[in-house]
Design a protein around this motif. Structure first.
Motif, mmCIF file in Angstrom:
data_model
loop_
_atom_site.group_PDB
_atom_site.id
_atom_site.type_symbol
_atom_site.label_atom_id
_atom_site.label_comp_id
_atom_site.label_asym_id
_atom_site.label_seq_id
_atom_site.Cartn_x
_atom_site.Cartn_y
_atom_site.Cartn_z
ATOM 1 N N THR B 150 51.175 111.246 -20.264
ATOM 2 C CA THR B 150 50.677 112.264 -21.176
ATOM 3 C C THR B 150 50.129 111.593 -22.422
ATOM 4 O O THR B 150 50.795 110.797 -23.065
ATOM 5 C CB THR B 150 51.813 113.214 -21.587
ATOM 6 O OG1 THR B 150 52.940 112.415 -21.963
ATOM 7 C CG2 THR B 150 52.196 114.140 -20.456
ATOM 8 N N ASN B 153 48.294 114.288 -28.409
ATOM 9 C CA ASN B 153 47.511 115.506 -28.575
ATOM 10 C C ASN B 153 46.597 115.379 -29.795
ATOM 11 O O ASN B 153 46.968 115.715 -30.901
ATOM 12 C CB ASN B 153 48.504 116.673 -28.736
ATOM 13 C CG ASN B 153 47.783 117.986 -28.848
ATOM 14 O OD1 ASN B 153 46.595 118.086 -28.483
ATOM 15 N ND2 ASN B 153 48.480 118.979 -29.375
ATOM 16 N N THR B 155 42.815 116.096 -31.450
ATOM 17 C CA THR B 155 41.664 117.001 -31.311
ATOM 18 C C THR B 155 40.383 116.261 -30.926
ATOM 19 O O THR B 155 39.626 116.705 -30.058
ATOM 20 C CB THR B 155 41.421 117.759 -32.627
ATOM 21 O OG1 THR B 155 42.213 117.162 -33.658
ATOM 22 C CG2 THR B 155 41.789 119.211 -32.499
ATOM 23 N N GLU B 158 38.771 115.492 -27.230
ATOM 24 C CA GLU B 158 38.180 116.425 -26.271
ATOM 25 C C GLU B 158 36.843 115.915 -25.752
ATOM 26 O O GLU B 158 35.958 115.525 -26.518
ATOM 27 C CB GLU B 158 37.975 117.794 -26.930
ATOM 28 C CG GLU B 158 39.171 118.713 -26.701
ATOM 29 C CD GLU B 158 39.032 119.986 -27.491
ATOM 30 O OE1 GLU B 158 37.944 120.597 -27.411
ATOM 31 O OE2 GLU B 158 39.988 120.332 -28.199
#
Lengths: 753, 753
Positions: B150, B153, B155, B158
């Protein structure tokens, strides 16, 4: 101790280098135990040692045998009851710091005392909750189960009320504290608390007092404030309090202020009339009783909506196992709590042990607190240590042994199982006010800052950094930062010391900084360099630079220039452009010698000057043939004063070796004086000596080395030799220049002696 | 430097205490600059200073003006081209360590060099990727964007491919490294790298080599291994590799082994025939070219499924801003990378600056690397520093200035924009093999362990702890642990030093450990205690204990017993049970004096003995009246040798003061000798002296103090006084007992002098 009219200091002995001293005075061969032997001895076992070890694990056996029932028992009972009252109040108040219901504070004043009674070596400290430690427990509780926020995801929490969760977290972290303390004690590493210097503890506890003050504001103002944690939590908490300051519960605030003012004034009076009062006025107990009565009579809870202690659980609950998940989440906190708790308890215990002249054992204390915390945690109490004020009560009211402690625990038990309902109407703001008013002493430690700044800046920096870090980063991280800074100051103090060049005080064997005195004597060609600190990785380069600055040249650079000049001379000789005359070498070539940049074999330039194949010795300080020039050196000897070099590490030894070689290669003799025997032994072990660096450079004292040098370079010897028997002729200041021209003034020492 | 037959050491001067020395020798009043003045001076500005500051910020101005085009340019070109080839290869290989596509290694060999050319002060180091640093970048990349796991996270991720994400992370963390370096440089705190001792760096780089070896295994074996990070990542990586060892790509393994064996052998030959070879055989370049050719000719990629470098991006990509979220996630890593990168680069630069005799400026180097990394990061390159092997190539092939560096960057650029396609068929296992075979030197540093253990145990512990921590905890945490241990060793070395009791070597003014020599003289009643280290918070208690052990009693306990005895005597006198006789006090009471435990006013017992109201002085060492007893003390003076005390902190000063008071109160005089002037000044500043502790206790030397003591206690004075002029009579060993009975043997010194 006034000095009589000056006596004489008269010495006549052989001049000693370390080598010649060794010849004259044989050293006893002492066998030092090897590391292995130490370990073996440590683990060896005899029946006597086993018995002693057993006794030291149960100190109660020692003191119960000498217990004087007739003299001590009454004192112990009086002391125990007084301490018990204080313990109950503090237990309730400190439970608020630990973010658990007030009743669990009484548990903490009971369970840990039971085991400490058997295991502890201090006879005077009162075991139980301590505000700083309670606050540290509270910060873990608030992190894992915040009152309004997302709680940690722990399986065992299912179906539990918030209070049960809080108690579980507090007990689990206390269990871990106990484990750490027990382990440290069994491993006999209680000595690590010496790294908690007074300065560090002072800065840390002052920061803790600020945290306690902030944490009590919500009780005093009657507000509901979200528990914050992490870095800068204190700022967020204050922000949260001030943003709802208009919602303050006025009756709570008024009660708090009254309590604080009254308690403060009576405590001051207690202090002032200490000598006249048989026993200090127990104002906290009195105020609590009054507050309870008033609150009950007027039913403050329904009338003003104040928050009260409420129903205490009657009796004790069943034992509880610690939760593994919580343990994992609080390892760091528990470790710093174990250290802090022990450091505080041990320092308080030491004060009383010195005062009453008995021995306490740091490692046994660790074991005692470890077991007590594990035992207490099993019965849902939170981390115990000792409170300074409560211990003072126990000792000052006549407590002689831990029997007083045991009795105070009984008082706490009676409140828990019997008369707890009497405390139900007590406002929490009263407890908060009592905590705050007792912070005065801790907060006043701030006055140490200007004192420390004036006296010792590094210590002051340790205080301030520990304080600031503990306030803003939290107590555990703050302690770590403080410890790091403290270790750094030790390194720092030795890292940039004041090196100085020494000179002889005329007519004596004394050498001092030449800048400090007028009547000094510096023989030409000798520099005395004092190294005022250990030599290790962090300052070896500093010393090399300072030494080069003191002598005025870089020996490596001189060596290279000489080697380059030598190459040229050899080349010229080969080409027949140099002639050997009785006066030296003569350049017979016609063209000026060209400045060629011969950079091949750069490494060879760092090697000792190689005169092989040259028909004459070259004196580098005279004019060289042709236009070959090398810088002149006007120094023939350097003395390094090693008196203050208390250790050398490997970097230091290697750097020193390099320095010695560089100077030796440009024909400057280096002498080392006043070197510690053990350092000399170590240099031998490390292969410091070779064909360039010999043991003969070590001399016993500065004056020995200086006399030896003057003997080797006799052109200005007389001055110092003369000092031996008519020092009066030197008293008149002769200016600070070299004394070479004064030789006629000084009587020939030999004729007089 | 052999010693001549012993010369004499003859001194006659007044006996000096620090006070009397001060009277005779006036000290020059030197004004030391205050901290404020230092700061003012530091920030003062003149046009000259401004110009110098400007020049030092652009070192290129300094060296380009003296550039000798005729002599240096050719060397620089040759060196630049050779270094360029190595830089290309290393760029490709080290990019694999950084977990980014190989082409970005060429970026790192290009962009940072451009700015370093203008800003750097070293003329010989080759700026670009360095394996340890690349690996540290790689560990951040693997943590934030693991290949199979994983991802964080973020942004900005993307729509990006895995490779783009990797490059973004690497560039962002590099940007932060640059910011840290620039800040450290501008704040002038480049000196902190001195804390990276040789031992620490050695242990750290060896651990890094192990990490590099493990990280290259997957390329050599042709396996796909998940990137691990965090503590014990290396174990999980090895587990993962060995669990799929059966899937090894045999052609990859065979190629790697061939490359490793050949390169290893040729490098050994290069080393052995260094003197005979004009230039080392560039075996790595040769093997790469061959491997490229073979792989292309037989199309290994399709035939055996080996992984190859593949298509390099042609030309350069547009600049990129760093990502703030990534910066937040990598603060700690970036800080340790900034320190490590600078420490490595600076130590390499220093080697060459010493060799070629020019100055480098640590802070300017930090600024140069900071700007270079920021600049490089903007163009997607990863953290640059210098590689030891590449710098060695640049210097040994004749590089004189950074013009060689600039040319090597041009080579990297040409490969990127023009001929990169030639490298497409190169197997990554070849690059891995080249990295591994170059680790030999770093891994061989393990041999330091037995060497260090034999010579200096603390240094060895620092090495091992740094090594183990860096391997198992990861490089950043490992470095922090190593630094902590290193600081602790400094404290530790001074914490438990060998205190010793000294005695006079007969017939001299020399004092040595009394256990080491036979022919020594110890006057009765005098103890000389040597403190061989600074005194500070961590050892003050140790010293107090050792001192009490050396003198054989605890002064505080003696004082209390005396004060208790005094109370009794006063009480008896009051009751008329004591009579004053010419011989002293006589007990006339009938009952034996009872042992009462009067514990009131315990504090008073620690105060100086108060003889007020007593008609006679009490001699504590004679029999006291009745059955009152106090322990006898057979010591009247203690001398503390402070020669090696290089500093005292506040805890030390307070502890020393307490010790002095305790001894003074039991009528033992304490003298302090050979104390550093600055420490004495500091004691004055700290209010050390009062009516109990006077400056007159300080003496210049041990012998001065001893002579003074013997004068005050004349019953055994003669022995030492005699030493002044007939040391021969002392040569014969007289046994180690006291010499009091030998007075008749020694001629009266006065008659002879």
């Amino acid at each position: 101790m006034m000095r009589n009219p000056p006596s004489q200091y008269i010495v006549a002995r052989p001049l000693y280098s370390e080598d010649s001293f060794k010849e004259d005075n044989e050293r006893v061969q002492r066998r030092h135990k090897s590391l292995l032997n130490h370990v073996k001895e440590y683990f060896s076992c005899s029946s006597k040692r086993a018995k002693n070890a057993g006794l030291s694990l149960l100190p109660i056996i020692g003191w119960i045998r000498i217990y004087r029932i007739k003299e001590w028992l009454l004192s112990d009972i009086v002391s125990g009851l007084s301490t018990g009252l204080v313990a109950v109040l503090q237990g309730l108040a400190f439970a608020l710091l630990a973010s658990v219901p007030a009743g669990y504070g009484l548990y903490t004043a009971f369970f840990p005392v039971l085991t400490y009674f058997f295991l502890g070596t201090s006879r005077h400290i009162s075991v139980g909750p301590f505000p700083v430690l309670s606050l540290m427990v509270g910060s873990v509780v608030m992190r894992i189960v915040p009152e309004n926020g997302t709680q940690a995801n722990i399986t065992a929490f299912e179906g539990l009320s918030l209070q049960d969760k809080q108690v579980m977290v507090a007990a689990s972290v206390t269990f871990l504290v106990g484990i750490f303390q027990l382990a440290l004690g069994l491993l006999q590493i209680g000595f690590i608390v010496i790294y908690m210097s007074d300065t560090l503890v002072s800065g840390f506890t002052t920061a803790a007092a600020v945290h306690i003050l902030v944490s009590q504001l919500k009780f005093i103002l009657g507000l509901t404030v979200r528990g914050e944690n992490g870095a800068f939590a204190i700022i967020r908490t204050l922000e949260s309090i001030f943003s709802q300051i208009t919602k303050t519960n006025i009756p709570d605030l008024v009660t708090s202020i009254i309590i604080m003012v009254v308690v403060f004034i009576v405590k001051e009076l207690n202090d002032r009339f200490k000598a006249k009062l048989p026993v200090p006025i127990p104002i906290e107990v009195i105020m609590t009783v009054i507050a309870c009565g008033v609150s009950y009579a007027f039913d403050f809870q329904t009338l003003y909506g104040v928050s009260v202690v409420g129903k205490l659980k009657e009796g004790y609950e069943s034992p509880m196992a610690p939760n593994l998940e919580i343990l994992q989440l609080s390892v760091m906190d528990a470790f710093s709590m174990a250290i802090v708790a022990f450091a505080i308890a041990f320092s308080v215990a030491k004060v009383y042990s010195v005062k009453h002249d008995y021995l306490i054992d740091g490692n046994q204390e660790l074991i005692a607190f470890g077991v007590s915390n594990i035992f207490g945690a099993s019965f849902r109490s939170f981390a115990a240590c000792t409170s300074l004020s409560r211990s003072a009560v126990q000792e000052s009211t006549g407590g002689k042994t831990q029997i007083a402690g045991l009795l105070s625990a009984m008082v706490a038990m009676i409140v828990t199982v019997g008369i707890g309902f009497l405390l139900e109407p007590l406002q929490t703001s009263v407890l908060g006010a009592l905590v705050v008013v007792n912070l005065k002493g801790m907060l006043m430690q701030v006055r140490e800052i200007p004192y420390l700044w004036k006296k010792d800046k590094p210590d002051c920096i340790v205080w301030v950094v520990t304080f600031v870090a503990s306030i803003f980063l939290g107590l555990d991280l703050g302690l770590a930062v403080g410890l790091g800074i403290e270790l750094l100051t030790v390194v720092f103090r030795t890292q940039f010391p004041r090196c100085s060049v020494l000179a002889n005080i005329k007519g004596t064997d004394i050498y001092r900084d030449r800048k400090d005195y007028l009547s000094i004597y510096e023989p030409d060609g000798v520099k005395i360099f004092r190294i005022p600190s250990p030599i290790f990785f962090a300052n070896i380069e500093f010393f090399r630079d300072k030494l080069n600055a003191a002598v005025g040249f870089n020996p490596l650079r001189i060596l290279r220039k000489r080697n380059k000049a030598l190459r040229k001379i050899k080349k010229l000789l080969k080409n027949g452009e140099l002639q050997i005359t009785p006066k030296g070498l003569l350049y017979t070539g016609s063209a000026p010698i060209e400045e060629s940049e011969d950079e091949s074999n750069m490494e060879d330039l760092d090697q000792p000057t190689d005169f092989a194949g040259l028909p004459v010795q070259i004196n580098w300080n005279t004019d060289l043939p042709g236009n070959i020039t090398v810088p002149r050196i006007d120094i023939h000897s350097i003395i390094l004063d090693f008196a203050a070099v208390s250790f050398l590490d490997m970097s230091g030894i290697n750097g020193l070796k390099m320095t010695l070689k560089e100077f030796t290669r440009v024909e400057v003799d280096v002498y080392i004086v006043a070197c510690d025997c053990y350092i000399l032994d170590k240099l031998h072990e490390c292969g410091f000596f070779d064909n360039e660096i010999k043991t003969s450079i070590f001399f016993l004292t500065l004056h020995d080395a200086m006399l030896c040098i003057l003997e080797k370079h006799p052109d200005h010897t007389e001055d110092l030799k003369a000092s031996k028997n008519n020092y009066h002729s030197f008293k008149v200041s002769q200016g600070s220049g070299s004394l070479r021209k004064r030789e006629s003034e000084v009587p020939d020492p030999e004729t007089k002696f």
